[in-house]
Design an enzyme around this catalytic site. Structure first.
Site, PDB file in Angstrom:
ATOM      1  N   HIS A   1       0.831  -1.208   0.000  1.00  0.00           N
ATOM      2  CA  HIS A   1       0.000   0.000   0.000  1.00  0.00           C
ATOM      3  C   HIS A   1       0.865   1.257   0.000  1.00  0.00           C
ATOM      4  O   HIS A   1       2.056   1.190   0.289  1.00  0.00           O
ATOM      5  CB  HIS A   1      -0.864   0.017   1.264  1.00  0.00           C
ATOM      6  CG  HIS A   1      -0.026  -0.003   2.512  1.00  0.00           C
ATOM      7  ND1 HIS A   1       0.531  -1.163   2.999  1.00  0.00           N
ATOM      8  CD2 HIS A   1       0.401   0.995   3.324  1.00  0.00           C
ATOM      9  CE1 HIS A   1       1.247  -0.879   4.070  1.00  0.00           C
ATOM     10  NE2 HIS A   1       1.184   0.420   4.295  1.00  0.00           N
TER      11      HIS A   1
ATOM     12  N   HIS B   1       5.378   6.365  -1.171  1.00  0.00           N
ATOM     13  CA  HIS B   1       6.175   5.158  -1.376  1.00  0.00           C
ATOM     14  C   HIS B   1       5.384   3.896  -1.048  1.00  0.00           C
ATOM     15  O   HIS B   1       4.374   3.959  -0.343  1.00  0.00           O
ATOM     16  CB  HIS B   1       7.432   5.200  -0.491  1.00  0.00           C
ATOM     17  CG  HIS B   1       7.140   5.042   0.970  1.00  0.00           C
ATOM     18  ND1 HIS B   1       6.701   6.095   1.753  1.00  0.00           N
ATOM     19  CD2 HIS B   1       7.174   3.960   1.793  1.00  0.00           C
ATOM     20  CE1 HIS B   1       6.502   5.660   2.983  1.00  0.00           C
ATOM     21  NE2 HIS B   1       6.774   4.365   3.042  1.00  0.00           N
TER      22      HIS B   1
END
Lengths: 172, 172
Positions: free
Chosen positions: B34, B115
Site C-alpha cells: 500500500h 512510497h
C-alpha cells in the site's frame, strides 16, 4: 482475477477470533477474520464493473443485519475446520441469496452456513483436542454488520479490499 | 481505536512488491502492499463518523491520480527501509494535504515521501546487500489510483478496511 465478498466483524470480535486463528489457522496471515458471503470467483476487468454495479444495487436493497456468534462449531467430518457459528438470520440468508442470483451464476451446491473460521487444516487429533477446548470457551457475541466488501486475491493468497458497500436499505 | 488511510495499488504491482516483502518485510502479514496517505491515528466511535464524512468530501474533491513507481530507494540512515519510490505528483500531494487539514490535526512534522514499502527492519549489512540487489532490479510501473481506504488496526497489528472512498472529482 479472483474476487470474493465478505463482511468483517468489529475489532472486538476480530481480536477474539485472531486469538485462536494465530495458533490454529494457517490462513491467519492472508485475511483478517471475516464472514464469507460469496466464495472466490473469477472475473475480468469488464465483468467486475458490472459486478460492482450489481453489488451497489444489492446493498441498497438490504439493511444492516444482526451478527450473533452463538457457539464454536466444526465442519468435521467434511473438513477439520472450527468456526464461530453465526446465527442464520433471514437478513444474512437473503443477502447471500442476492449475491448468488442468476447474474452471479446461481446458488452454490452446498448450503450456506454463516460462520467465522477460527481454525482449519487441523489433523484429526488436533481437531478433537482443540474443538474440545474451544467449545468449552465458547462464544456469545452480538453486533451489527452495516457493510460488505468486494475483495481480490493476490498471487500469495492474501486478499485486498477493492470496494465497500454500505447496507443502506434505501431501495427496499 | 487506531485508524489509518491508505491506497492499494493494482494486483500486478502488489504481487511485485510482495515478491520482496515476503522475504524482507516483517509487516508482510499485517497488510497488503500500500501507499500510506495518513499514518496511524486514534479516534473513537463518534470521531470516526465525522472522519468518514470528511473523507467522503475529500474524495469528491479529488480525481484519480497517476501512480508512477520509478525506482527502489531507501530511508537509510533514518531507518533501514527500502521502498518503491512513487512520483510525488501534485494530485497525491494535495490528497495527503487534505488528509492533514486542521480538521485532522494538521500536517505531520516530517515531509511526505509517497512510497510502497518492500523491506524494513533490516540490519545494516542486510540493508546494504539487499538495497544493492533491488536497486539493480529496479521498478518502472505506472497505473491509476481511483480510490482510498480507511482502515483500522487489530490488536495483533493487522489492518482491516473499514470504508472505501472513490476519488470522483465530482465537487472539484
Amino acid at each position: 482475477m479472483k474476487y470474493g465478498v465478505a463482511a468483517f466483524p468489529s475489532k472486538k470480535l476480530q481480536d477474539i477470533a485472531n486469538s485462536y486463528r494465530k495458533r490454529y489457522d494457517p490462513h491467519y496471515e492472508l485475511i483478517t477474520p471475516h464472514i464469507t458471503l460469496k466464495d472466490e470467483f473469477e472475473a475480468n476487468g469488464a465483468e467486475i464493473k458490472d459486478i460492482v454495479e450489481e453489488m451497489a444495487k444489492i446493498a441498497k436493497r438490504h439493511t444492516p443485519f444482526k451478527l450473533h456468534a452463538t457457539r464454536v462449531s466444526s465442519f468435521s467430518p467434511v473438513t477439520n475446520t472450527l468456526y464461530f457459528k453465526v446465527e442464520p438470520v433471514q437478513e444474512i440468508l437473503e443477502l447471500h441469496e442476492d449475491l448468488h442470483s442468476d447474474f452471479f451464476g446461481g446458488m452454490p451446491d452446498y448450503s450456506f452456513v454463516p460462520h467465522i473460521t477460527i481454525a482449519q487444516k487441523l489433523s484429526d487429533s488436533e481437531h478433537s483436542d482443540i474443538f474440545g477446548q474451544l467449545k468449552m470457551a465458547g462464544i456469545d457475541h452480538e453486533e451489527t454488520i452495516d457493510r460488505i466488501h468486494l475483495l481480490y486475491k493476490l498471487d500469495d493468497g492474501s486478499w485486498t479490499v477493492y470496494d465497500t458497500f454500505r447496507l443502506t436499505g434505501d431501495e427496499q
